[in-house]
Enzyme design. Structure first.
Site, PDB file in Angstrom:
ATOM      1  N   CYS A  84       0.783  -1.260   0.211  1.00 13.36           N
ATOM      2  CA  CYS A  84      -0.114   0.041   0.087  1.00 13.36           C
ATOM      3  C   CYS A  84       0.779   1.229  -0.039  1.00 13.36           C
ATOM      4  O   CYS A  84       0.334   2.242  -0.294  1.00 13.36           O
ATOM      5  CB  CYS A  84      -0.779  -0.001   1.236  1.00 13.36           C
TER       6      CYS A  84
ATOM      7  N   HIS B 161      -9.160   3.621  -2.014  1.00 14.27           N
ATOM      8  CA  HIS B 161      -7.638   3.285  -2.006  1.00 14.27           C
ATOM      9  C   HIS B 161      -7.004   2.030  -3.139  1.00 14.27           C
ATOM     10  O   HIS B 161      -6.927   1.107  -2.731  1.00 14.27           O
ATOM     11  CB  HIS B 161      -7.625   2.487  -0.499  1.00 14.27           C
TER      12      HIS B 161
END
Length: 396
Positions: free
Chosen positions: A82, A346
Site C-alpha cells: 500500500c 484506496h
C-alpha cells in the site's frame, strides 16, 4: 536535503471497481497527462519515470507511460504494497536530488477486484505470504479467523488500543465520520455521502470493532506527480506553483515491530514513527509546523495510531484528540481533507501519490470547498504492511 520540487500533480476520480471498467493504462494516462499539464511541460521533458502498482503484470509501468509518449526513457516498475505510490515518489525525488535526472514522473495506478483484499484463514498459503510474520504475531495473540486478514489485524490492533488506553468505539467511529464528512467536498472521492458516528457504528461489522464504514474500499484509479530540480526550473523559467519537498523518509519493520507481540506494532506504528522522525529531521520541521495532513487511514484505528506516531498527541491519547475536533476544520490540524482512504478510496498503487496531490492543492490554495485556510506546510503518510512507511513533508 538537496532541492527538489513538485511542479505538477494529477489524478483520476477514484471509483468502485467495475464502475466504468477502464483499462489501467487509460487511467494512468489520464493522471500522467494531468500532471504534465499542471506542470506546464510535455512528456518529452521527462527524463525518467517511476511507476507504481501492485496487481498489474510485470512491465505495466511501460504500458502505462506509452500512453504519454514513446521517448525511450528509463522506466522503473515499483511495488511496495500500500506504500507503492509514495515509494515511486521517493525514487523520483532521489533521482532528481542525486543528479541522475532533472525531471522525473512519478505515476501510480491500480485496477482492483471487487470485495475485500483476501479472505480468511483458508484463503491460500499464508506461510508464503510476505506478511506471514505479521499474521503469526496476530494469531499468537488473537487467533486467526475467517474475516478478511487485513481487517483482522487492524481490528485486533483496535481491541488492544481499547484495552490498553480506554479508547472507545465512538472514538473510532469519529475518525470515519470526519473523513466521510470531508469527502463530501471532494469530486474525485469514491464516496461522498456523509455518515454520522451513530450510522457508522450501526453499519455491518467486518471484524469487531471495525464496521464497514470504518474500512477503506477497493478502488480503481491513478495519480501522478512531476518532480523537478532547481536546475530544471532555472532552465525552463520560474515555476511559481511548484511545491518544495522539504523532507522525506522511509522506514521498514525492525525488531521492535514484532518483539512486543502486539498488533499495534505489527501494523506499523514503530516504522511510521521512525519515518516521521526522519522526514522532520531532514526538513528541519516538527509536527507543530504542519497545517494539513493526509495520512493512511486504511482503517479508522490506523488514523488514531498515526496521530501518535507523528507526535500529534501522547501515546494513548489519540481517541481524545479526534473527539476534541483538533483534526478537522477549525482545529489544530486538518487531517485527511480529501476524505482519506476510508472515503476517497484506496487503489493501492495510486494512494500515496493521491495524498501528495491533495497536499499540493492545499498548499497552492487550489482545494476549492475543502481548502484549509492559510495552509503552508503539509505532511503525507503512506504505509504498507510487510512493510514500508513513507512520510513526506511539503512546503509552499
Amino acid at each position: 536535503m538537496a532541492e527538489s520540487w513538485i511542479a505538477g500533480v494529477g489524478m483520476t476520480a477514484f471509483e468502485k471497481p467495475g464502475t466504468r471498467d477502464r483499462p489501467y493504462w487509460e487511467m494512468a494516462g489520464e493522471a500522467g497527462a494531468a500532471a504534465l499539464a499542471d506542470a506546464g511541460i510535455s512528456y518529452a521533458d521527462v527524463e525518467q519515470a517511476a511507476v507504481g502498482y501492485c496487481f498489474q503484470p510485470s512491465t505495466a509501468g511501460q504500458r502505462a507511460v506509452y500512453e504519454l509518449g514513446l521517448t525511450g526513457i528509463p522506466v522503473y516498475n515499483v511495488s511496495n504494497n500500500c506504500a507503492t505510490g509514495a515509494t515511486a515518489l521517493m525514487l523520483a525525488r532521489q533521482l532528481v536530488e542525486g543528479g541522475a535526472a532533472d525531471c522525473v514522473l512519478a505515476l501510480g495506478f491500480e485496477k482492483m477486484r471487487k470485495g475485500p483484499l483476501g479472505g480468511g484463514a483458508d484463503s491460500g498459503d499464508l506461510a508464503a505470504s510476505p506478511v506471514a510474520r505479521h499474521y503469526g504475531v496476530m494469531a499468537a495473540a488473537h487467533g486467526f479467523g475467517t474475516t478478511p486478514p487485513t481487517a483482522q489485524i487492524f481490528g485486533n490492533a483496535a481491541r488492544e488500543h481499547m484495552a490498553r488506553h480506554g479508547t472507545t468505539e465512538a472514538q473510532l467511529a469519529a475518525v470515519a465520520a470526519k473523513n466521510h464528512r470531508h469527502s463530501a467536498a471532494n469530486p474525485r472521492a469514491q464516496f461522498r455521502q456523509v455518515w454520522s458516528a451513530a450510522e457508522i457504528l450501526a453499519a455491518p461489522t467486518v471484524h469487531r470493532p471495525l464496521t464497514r464504514l470504518q474500512c477503506s474500499p477497493t478502488s480503481d484509479g491513478a495519480a501522478a506527480a512531476v518532480v523537478v530540480s532547481a536546475r530544471f526550473a532555472a532552465r525552463r523559467g520560474p515555476l511559481p506553483r511548484a511545491v518544495a519537498i522539504a523532507g522525506q523518509a522511509m522506514a521498514t519493520d525492525t525488531g521492535d515491530s514484532f518483539a512486543s507481540g502486539s498488533c499495534i506494532d505489527v501494523v506499523g506504528l514503530p516504522m511510521s514513527r521512525a519515518a516521521a522522525r526522519g522526514a522532520c529531521e531532514a526538513a528541519g520541521l516538527g509536527i507543530e509546523d504542519v497545517d494539513v495532513v493526509e495520512l493512511h487511514d486504511c482503517f479508522s484505528i490506523n488514523e488514531l495510531l498515526t496521530y501518535e506516531a507523528l507526535g500529534m498527541c501522547p501515546e494513548g491519547a489519540s481517541g481524545e484528540l479526534v473527539e476534541s475536533g483538533a483534526t478537522t476544520y477549525g482545529g489544530r490540524w486538518v487531517v485527511n481533507p480529501s476524505g482519506g482512504l476510508i472515503s476517497k478510496g484506496h487503489p493501492l498503487g495510486a494512494t500515496g501519490l493521491a495524498q501528495v496531490a491533495e497536499v499540493v492543492w492545499q498548499l497552492r490554495g487550489e482545494a476549492g470547498d475543502r481548502q484549509v485556510p492559510g495552509a503552508r506546510t503539509g505532511l503525507a503518510h503512506n504505509i504498507g504492511l510487510g512493510g514500508a512507511a513513507v512520510v513526506t513533508l511539503l512546503r509552499a
